[in-house]
Enzyme design. Structure first.
Site, mmCIF file in Angstrom:
data_model
loop_
_atom_site.group_PDB
_atom_site.id
_atom_site.type_symbol
_atom_site.label_atom_id
_atom_site.label_comp_id
_atom_site.label_asym_id
_atom_site.label_seq_id
_atom_site.Cartn_x
_atom_site.Cartn_y
_atom_site.Cartn_z
ATOM 1 C CG HIS A 179 -1.747 -1.044 1.568
ATOM 2 N ND1 HIS A 179 -1.287 -2.199 2.149
ATOM 3 C CD2 HIS A 179 -3.084 -1.181 1.415
ATOM 4 C CE1 HIS A 179 -2.312 -3.019 2.341
ATOM 5 N NE2 HIS A 179 -3.410 -2.434 1.900
ATOM 6 C CG ASP A 183 1.869 -0.771 3.403
ATOM 7 O OD1 ASP A 183 1.175 -0.504 4.391
ATOM 8 O OD2 ASP A 183 1.489 -1.510 2.466
#
Length: 434
Positions: free
Chosen positions: A99, A102
């Site tokens: 993501h 992240d």
């Protein structure tokens, strides 16, 4: 190499008799299974979020991990990337997934978020070229920030809808730049908590509109990857719009997207929906929408999404049985959407958990291939439905009506007797291979 993993060496295949916890006993990437190498069947991927971004919290306690890269600074994000790609070298898996949240620091606005994502994307390009690790898929985190407390594409505030759309555009751009093979959308908060303040028609239409814009943008930029939606039931909303395979397929059909979008299925989500993983995979295959899988497991006593590493060979074998039966993955793969337990603090735990999961999947794949090659389940399936293959049945059923079938029953004095489903014998058959 960084110093985080110490002197841990690249995991090697040592065979079933090995007692080395940091060796593969079943995963031999070069072993030929049903005509191609095991690595090409399994297409393993590491989930960046659980392995490197998760801090060890749960609903009843805060973080337990103290990683040196935790923090919202670009230097720390690059340190995290260095450690991540060190682990990829050790494991030797071909892919990773992420993501946006992240991998980049959280900025104060959309412009800063995008600038940070572009910088780390450039850094990833170098790391990927160095290691050969590829991107299975990218996605956007549209559930953690408080702006998404009422959803992203289904949010009642059009400004949140627009912010989410812009965020997905930036993540699709990053995925495209890194030659990602898929792009995933999953609705962490695409649902409702009460119908008292929810307009179901508006929210579903906006979700369909959002996904249609994603598909349009894919074609505009020439992204050749597959767009995937990930079913997720119950958690965290009371009702999620993307509940399971059947729900998602109906949604895709309603908005004319069934030929553009496929599904990324997670074992833990299947369990939360009251299904088995094999059910969700088999149904997606039947409907023509299986794209990729997140391999993990839930604690069957907890009742929530514990995201543990897989360790159940029979479950895994039946999952891969249906994947292989359907022709195997194309752009999809096996992503370990799994995280360490809060008490597993040591760096070696990250390596051992993934190595063990890769072995479990390899063992399951071999069992699945052996069952397919033996043909026992297919033979039993064909026998069970043999009546539908007879020439007489085909003649009767072609253009059948209630009246014509009534006449057939009367003329032939049809009075069918039930036949055994042989379930226990088939379960015994499966146990021969696992």
């Amino acid at each position: 190499m960084t110093s985080f993993f110490g002197d841990i060496q690249k995991i090697a295949f040592e065979g079933v008799d090995s007692t080395n916890e940091l060796a593969f006993r079943h995963y031999n990437p070069d072993e030929i299974i049903m005509g191609k190498p095991m690595r090409d069947h399994l297409r393993f991927s590491v989930a960046y979020w659980h392995s490197f971004a998760w801090e060890g919290g749960d609903p009843f306690g805060g973080p337990t991990f103290d990683r040196p890269w935790f923090g919202d600074e670009m230097a720390l994000a690059k340190m995290k990337a260095d450690v991540a790609f060190d682990m990829f070298k050790i494991l030797g898996q071909p892919y990773f997934c992420f993501h946006d949240l992240d991998v980049r620091p959280e900025g104060s606005n959309y412009a800063e978020n995008t600038c940070n994502l572009e910088e780390i994307t450039e850094y990833f390009e170098g790391k990927m070229a160095e290691t050969g690790t590829k991107l299975l898929w990218g996605t956007a985190n549209m559930f953690s920030n408080r702006r998404y407390m009422s959803g992203a594409s289904t949010n009642p505030d059009p400004e949140v809808f627009a912010f989410a759309a812009a965020t997905v555009k930036s993540c699709m751009d990053a995925t495209h730049r890194l030659n990602g093979e898929n792009y995933v959308l999953w609705g962490g908060r695409e649902g409702y908590e009460t119908l008292l303040n929810t307009d179901l028609t508006r929210e579903l239409d906006n979700m369909g509109r959002f996904l249609s814009m994603v598909v349009d943008y894919k074609h505009k930029i020439g992204f050749k990857g597959q767009i995937l939606v990930e079913p997720k039931p119950q958690e965290p909303s009371k009702h999620q719009y993307d509940y399971d395979v059947a729900t998602c397929h109906g949604f895709l059909q309603k908005y004319g997207l069934e030929n553009e979008v496929k599904l990324n299925l997670e074992q833990g989500h299947a369990i939360l929906a009251g299904h088995s993983f094999e059910h969700e995979i088999a149904l997606a295959q039947s409907l023509g929408v299986l794209g990729s899988i997140d391999m993990n497991r839930n604690d069957y006593q907890s009742g929530w999404d514990t995201d543990q590493f897989p360790n159940n060979v029979p479950e895994v074998a039946l999952a891969y049985y249906h994947i292989l039966k359907g022709g195997g993955f194309t752009s999809g793969g096996t992503n370990f959407d799994a995280k360490l337990r809060r008490q597993s603090l040591d760096p070696v735990d990250l390596i051992a958990s993934h190595a063990g999961a890769m072995d479990i999947c390899a063992r399951g794949l071999k069992a699945a291939a052996a069952m397919l090659e033996d043909g026992g389940l297919e033979s039993a399936l064909n026998d069970r439905y043999a009546g539908w293959s007879s020439a007489q049945t085909k003649d009767v059923m072609d253009g059948a009506t209630l009246e014509s079938l009534t006449n057939w029953v009367k003329e032939q004095d049809i009075n069918p007797a039930p036949k055994s489903g042989k379930q226990e014998r088939l379960e015994n058959y499966v146990n021969r291979f696992v």
